[in-house]
Design a protein around this motif. Sequence first.
Motif, PDB file in Angstrom:
ATOM      1  N   LEU A 190       1.255  -1.401  -0.043  1.00  0.00           N
ATOM      2  CA  LEU A 190       0.309   0.187  -0.106  1.00  0.00           C
ATOM      3  C   LEU A 190       0.582   1.315   0.129  1.00  0.00           C
ATOM      4  CD1 LEU A 190      -2.530  -0.812   2.323  1.00  0.00           C
ATOM      5  CD2 LEU A 190      -3.112  -0.749   0.178  1.00  0.00           C
ATOM      6  N   ALA A 191       1.990   0.907   0.588  1.00  0.00           N
ATOM      7  CA  ALA A 191       2.992   2.824   0.919  1.00  0.00           C
ATOM      8  C   ALA A 191       3.548   2.515  -0.816  1.00  0.00           C
ATOM      9  CB  ALA A 191       4.061   1.938   2.099  1.00  0.00           C
ATOM     10  N   TRP A 192       3.865   1.269  -0.768  1.00  0.00           N
ATOM     11  CA  TRP A 192       4.417   1.598  -2.383  1.00  0.00           C
ATOM     12  C   TRP A 192       3.431   1.957  -3.179  1.00  0.00           C
ATOM     13  CZ3 TRP A 192       8.104   2.650  -5.248  1.00  0.00           C
ATOM     14  CH2 TRP A 192       8.896   2.461  -6.932  1.00  0.00           C
ATOM     15  N   GLY A 193       2.365   1.667  -3.556  1.00  0.00           N
ATOM     16  CA  GLY A 193       1.299   2.076  -3.960  1.00  0.00           C
ATOM     17  C   GLY A 193       0.836   3.756  -4.455  1.00  0.00           C
ATOM     18  N   GLY A 194       0.973   3.654  -2.878  1.00  0.00           N
ATOM     19  CA  GLY A 194       0.740   5.417  -2.426  1.00  0.00           C
ATOM     20  C   GLY A 194       1.788   6.430  -3.437  1.00  0.00           C
ATOM     21  N   VAL A 195       2.876   5.814  -3.350  1.00  0.00           N
ATOM     22  CA  VAL A 195       4.203   6.612  -3.913  1.00  0.00           C
ATOM     23  C   VAL A 195       3.655   6.693  -5.591  1.00  0.00           C
ATOM     24  CG1 VAL A 195       6.504   6.394  -4.511  1.00  0.00           C
ATOM     25  CG2 VAL A 195       6.033   6.367  -1.991  1.00  0.00           C
ATOM     26  N   LEU A 196       3.250   5.075  -5.357  1.00  0.00           N
ATOM     27  CA  LEU A 196       3.207   5.189  -7.267  1.00  0.00           C
ATOM     28  C   LEU A 196       1.742   6.351  -8.008  1.00  0.00           C
ATOM     29  CD1 LEU A 196       3.052   1.536  -8.126  1.00  0.00           C
ATOM     30  CD2 LEU A 196       4.770   2.911  -8.898  1.00  0.00           C
ATOM     31  N   ALA A 197       0.318   6.369  -7.298  1.00  0.00           N
ATOM     32  CA  ALA A 197      -0.328   6.191  -7.365  1.00  0.00           C
ATOM     33  C   ALA A 197      -0.105   7.977  -6.963  1.00  0.00           C
ATOM     34  CB  ALA A 197      -0.900   6.753  -6.585  1.00  0.00           C
ATOM     35  N   ARG A 198       0.511   8.969  -6.491  1.00  0.00           N
ATOM     36  CA  ARG A 198       1.152  10.422  -6.239  1.00  0.00           C
ATOM     37  C   ARG A 198       2.041  10.478  -7.766  1.00  0.00           C
ATOM     38  NH1 ARG A 198       0.270  13.463  -2.391  1.00  0.00           N
ATOM     39  NH2 ARG A 198      -0.787  12.869  -0.159  1.00  0.00           N
ATOM     40  N   ARG A 199       2.500   9.654  -7.282  1.00  0.00           N
ATOM     41  CA  ARG A 199       3.686   9.769  -9.118  1.00  0.00           C
ATOM     42  C   ARG A 199       2.855   9.924 -10.278  1.00  0.00           C
ATOM     43  NH1 ARG A 199       8.404  12.254  -7.838  1.00  0.00           N
ATOM     44  NH2 ARG A 199       9.717  11.364  -5.993  1.00  0.00           N
ATOM     45  N   HIS A 200       2.316   8.817 -10.481  1.00  0.00           N
ATOM     46  CA  HIS A 200       1.128   8.787 -11.954  1.00  0.00           C
ATOM     47  C   HIS A 200       0.258  10.094 -12.024  1.00  0.00           C
ATOM     48  CE1 HIS A 200      -1.406   5.738 -14.359  1.00  0.00           C
ATOM     49  NE2 HIS A 200      -1.919   7.327 -14.766  1.00  0.00           N
ATOM     50  N   ALA A 201      -0.391  10.485 -10.484  1.00  0.00           N
ATOM     51  CA  ALA A 201      -1.408  11.279 -11.000  1.00  0.00           C
ATOM     52  C   ALA A 201      -0.256  12.381 -11.389  1.00  0.00           C
ATOM     53  CB  ALA A 201      -1.909  11.756  -9.649  1.00  0.00           C
ATOM     54  N   ARG A 202       0.321  13.386 -10.590  1.00  0.00           N
ATOM     55  CA  ARG A 202       1.230  13.941 -11.092  1.00  0.00           C
ATOM     56  C   ARG A 202       1.761  14.625 -12.126  1.00  0.00           C
ATOM     57  NH1 ARG A 202       5.944  15.081  -7.150  1.00  0.00           N
ATOM     58  NH2 ARG A 202       5.007  14.995  -5.553  1.00  0.00           N
ATOM     59  N   PHE A 203       1.912  13.456 -12.713  1.00  0.00           N
ATOM     60  CA  PHE A 203       1.992  12.956 -14.780  1.00  0.00           C
ATOM     61  C   PHE A 203       0.922  13.023 -15.641  1.00  0.00           C
ATOM     62  CE2 PHE A 203       3.591  11.262 -18.236  1.00  0.00           C
ATOM     63  CZ  PHE A 203       4.522  12.044 -19.078  1.00  0.00           C
ATOM     64  N   ALA A 204      -0.072  12.970 -15.161  1.00  0.00           N
ATOM     65  CA  ALA A 204      -1.160  12.556 -15.671  1.00  0.00           C
ATOM     66  C   ALA A 204      -1.929  13.680 -16.479  1.00  0.00           C
ATOM     67  CB  ALA A 204      -2.031  11.057 -15.504  1.00  0.00           C
ATOM     68  N   SER A 205      -2.278  13.180 -17.215  1.00  0.00           N
ATOM     69  CA  SER A 205      -2.372  15.045 -18.080  1.00  0.00           C
ATOM     70  C   SER A 205      -3.642  14.766 -19.675  1.00  0.00           C
ATOM     71  CB  SER A 205      -2.084  16.161 -18.080  1.00  0.00           C
ATOM     72  OG  SER A 205      -0.334  16.237 -18.356  1.00  0.00           O
ATOM     73  N   TRP A 206      -4.432  15.871 -19.378  1.00  0.00           N
ATOM     74  CA  TRP A 206      -4.773  15.268 -20.804  1.00  0.00           C
ATOM     75  C   TRP A 206      -4.938  17.060 -21.664  1.00  0.00           C
ATOM     76  CZ3 TRP A 206      -9.125  18.725 -21.422  1.00  0.00           C
ATOM     77  CH2 TRP A 206      -9.894  18.890 -20.457  1.00  0.00           C
ATOM     78  N   HIS A 207      -5.554  16.942 -22.823  1.00  0.00           N
ATOM     79  CA  HIS A 207      -5.442  18.172 -23.703  1.00  0.00           C
ATOM     80  C   HIS A 207      -6.446  17.837 -25.196  1.00  0.00           C
ATOM     81  CE1 HIS A 207      -3.643  21.284 -26.375  1.00  0.00           C
ATOM     82  NE2 HIS A 207      -3.337  20.208 -27.750  1.00  0.00           N
ATOM     83  N   LEU A 208      -6.376  19.043 -25.305  1.00  0.00           N
ATOM     84  CA  LEU A 208      -8.154  19.136 -26.743  1.00  0.00           C
ATOM     85  C   LEU A 208      -7.732  20.831 -27.465  1.00  0.00           C
ATOM     86  CD1 LEU A 208      -9.887  17.672 -27.900  1.00  0.00           C
ATOM     87  CD2 LEU A 208     -12.155  19.347 -26.491  1.00  0.00           C
ATOM     88  N   GLY A 209      -7.293  20.371 -28.430  1.00  0.00           N
ATOM     89  CA  GLY A 209      -6.815  21.325 -29.577  1.00  0.00           C
ATOM     90  C   GLY A 209      -8.268  21.542 -30.795  1.00  0.00           C
ATOM     91  N   GLU A 210      -7.803  21.909 -31.519  1.00  0.00           N
ATOM     92  CA  GLU A 210      -8.154  22.436 -32.897  1.00  0.00           C
ATOM     93  C   GLU A 210      -9.037  20.894 -33.472  1.00  0.00           C
ATOM     94  OE1 GLU A 210      -7.250  26.062 -34.294  1.00  0.00           O
ATOM     95  OE2 GLU A 210      -7.990  27.317 -33.131  1.00  0.00           O
ATOM     96  N   ARG A 211      -7.345  20.391 -33.255  1.00  0.00           N
ATOM     97  CA  ARG A 211      -7.317  19.481 -33.957  1.00  0.00           C
ATOM     98  C   ARG A 211      -6.656  17.722 -33.456  1.00  0.00           C
ATOM     99  NH1 ARG A 211      -3.165  18.733 -39.317  1.00  0.00           N
ATOM    100  NH2 ARG A 211      -3.495  16.765 -39.637  1.00  0.00           N
ATOM    101  N   LEU A 212      -6.638  17.740 -32.001  1.00  0.00           N
ATOM    102  CA  LEU A 212      -5.976  16.778 -31.420  1.00  0.00           C
ATOM    103  C   LEU A 212      -6.334  16.959 -30.370  1.00  0.00           C
ATOM    104  CD1 LEU A 212      -3.288  15.024 -32.871  1.00  0.00           C
ATOM    105  CD2 LEU A 212      -1.578  16.212 -30.791  1.00  0.00           C
ATOM    106  N   VAL A 213      -6.413  16.012 -30.319  1.00  0.00           N
ATOM    107  CA  VAL A 213      -6.824  15.235 -28.883  1.00  0.00           C
ATOM    108  C   VAL A 213      -5.720  14.318 -27.965  1.00  0.00           C
ATOM    109  CG1 VAL A 213      -8.782  13.299 -29.456  1.00  0.00           C
ATOM    110  CG2 VAL A 213      -8.455  14.470 -27.556  1.00  0.00           C
TER     111      VAL A 213
END
Length: 506
Positions: free
Chosen positions: A403-426
Motif C-alpha cells: 500500500l505504501a508503494w502503491g501510494g508513491v506510484l499513485a501520487r507520481r502517476h497523478a502528477r504526470f497524467a494530464s490531457w489536452h484538447l486542441g482544434e485538431r488533436l486530443v
Amino acid sequence: MTTTPEPPAAGVERRLHPWSWLFVLLGSMRQFLVPLAVLVVLGGRREEGLQLAAAGIAVAVLAVASVWRYFTYRYRVDGDSLFIRSGLFERSLRQVPFSRIHNVEVIQGVMHRVFGVAEVKLESAGGTRPEAQMRVLRLEDALALERLIRHRGRADAARVAADGGEDAAQTLLALPTSEIVRLGLVSNRGMVVVGAAMALASQVLPENMFRHVFERMWQQGSGYVSTWQGGIAGPVLAATSLVLLALALLRLFSVALALARYHGFRLQAHGRRLTVERGLFQRVRSSVPRRRIQAWTLREGVLHRLFSRRSLAIDTAGSQVTGDGRGRQHEPPELAPIASPQACDALLQELLDARCWPPSHWHPLHRRAWLRLWLGHLPWAIALVAALAWNVGPWGAAGLLWLAWGGVLARRHARFASWHLGERLVAVREGWWSRHWRFAEIDKLQALQLRQSWLDRRFGMASLWLDTAGAGAATPPLRIRHIAETDARALYDRLRGEVARRPLRW
C-alpha cells in the motif's frame, strides 16, 4: 528494394513465380515442423518406419497442394483494381480496389533473395486475413505492384512518370547500428522469447525430462556455490553473479534480435504514403497511407529515459487484421522504434502539424485523482497479505508495504497524467515508471463514452473513453481518466459536437 520497375500490363493475367510452389510448401511445412519433430524424437523404435512414412505422405500431399495452387492462381491489374482468380473445381474471382488497401508489405527472406523473389501482402480494414497474399512474385513485379498501389492506380502512376519519374523519397528517419543496439538494451524482447521457449518446452517435453534438466542445473549451481569460502557472503555473491550473468545474456540476446529485426531501418515519405524498410535476414518493406493513421502512441520506459530515448508507433485501420489467418495480430508499422524526444517531436510535426505537437498546455487530473488511483491497489494488498499470512503467519502483515508503494506510484502517476484538447488533436499522457502519450485527430474518433464508477461518483469525478479504428489489445486505450465531473461532461459535449460535425476520415 530500390529499383523502379515497369508497371504490369493492363488486363493481362499473370502467374506467380515458377518457384512459388516451393515457398508455399516450406510455409506449410513450418506449421507441422514441431509436431513432426516431437513425433520422430519421442516415438518408439517400432514406430519409426510408420512415423517416417506418415511424414513422407504429409510432405507429398503438401507438395501437390502447393503445385496445384501455382497452376490455378492468376492475377491481373485492370483500372484501379487488382483482380485475383484462384481455384479449379471451386473457382473464385476477387476484386481489390487500390483505394481499399491500407497496408502493403513486401517481404524478402534469405531464400527469397537467393531466388530473386518477394512475398506481397495487401491488407485492408476489417476482415480476418489479408485481402491478398502472393507467395511469391519476382522482385520486379512485387515492387511494380507496390508502386501502382502507392499511386492508387495506373493513371496517377502514368502522371508521375510524365512529370519526371518516381516520387522523390524523403527520408524522415534512419537508424544507425548504434541506435539499434540501444533499442535492444531497452527492450525486453529477449526475455519474452526465452520465456515463450521455456513455456513451449514445458508443454512439449516429457514432464520428467523437463524436471530432471532443472534439477541437474540446480545441483551443478549448488556445487559451484558450495566451493566459495567466507561464510554467507560467498554464496550470496555467487548467486548474485549468476543472476547478473543471466540478465546480461538476456540483454545480449535482445540486442541480437533487434539487429535482426531492425537492421537498415529507414522511414521514408513517398507522397501520400509512408514506407518503412527494415530487417537483416528478412527484409520487410511496409507501406501505409498517411490518411489511414488513426492514432499515435509515444512510449518512454525507465531504460528509455536512461538513454534519453522514446518510441513512436501508430494504429492503422488495418492493424488488427490477422496476417496468417490463425489469430496472430498484425503489428502496424513502427515509425520510430527508438529515437530521441526531439526527433520524435520533429517527426510528429512533419506528419501532423507544427501547431499540433507538442501541445502548449496540459490540463491536470482531479485534485484527488491520486487517492482514486491508490484505492485500486487496495484489493491487491489484501490478497497479498492473506496469501502471506496463510504461509508465514504474522509476518504476512509485511504485505501492507504494498500500500505504501502503491501510494508513491499513485501520487507520481497523478502528477504526470494530464490531457489536452486542441482544434485538431486530443491527447492524454499517463504513467510514471513507464510513461506513454496517446493522441488522435478529432476527425478520427469513432465513439465516445462517459464512465463513472461508484467511487468516481463519490469523489465527484468521471472518465471519458475515446475509440478509434485499429486499436489493439497491447495498445494503451485513449482515455481521459479521473477528471472533475463538470469538466468531463463539458469535454464530452464538445467532442460529441465536433465528431457529429466533422466527416469521419477513415
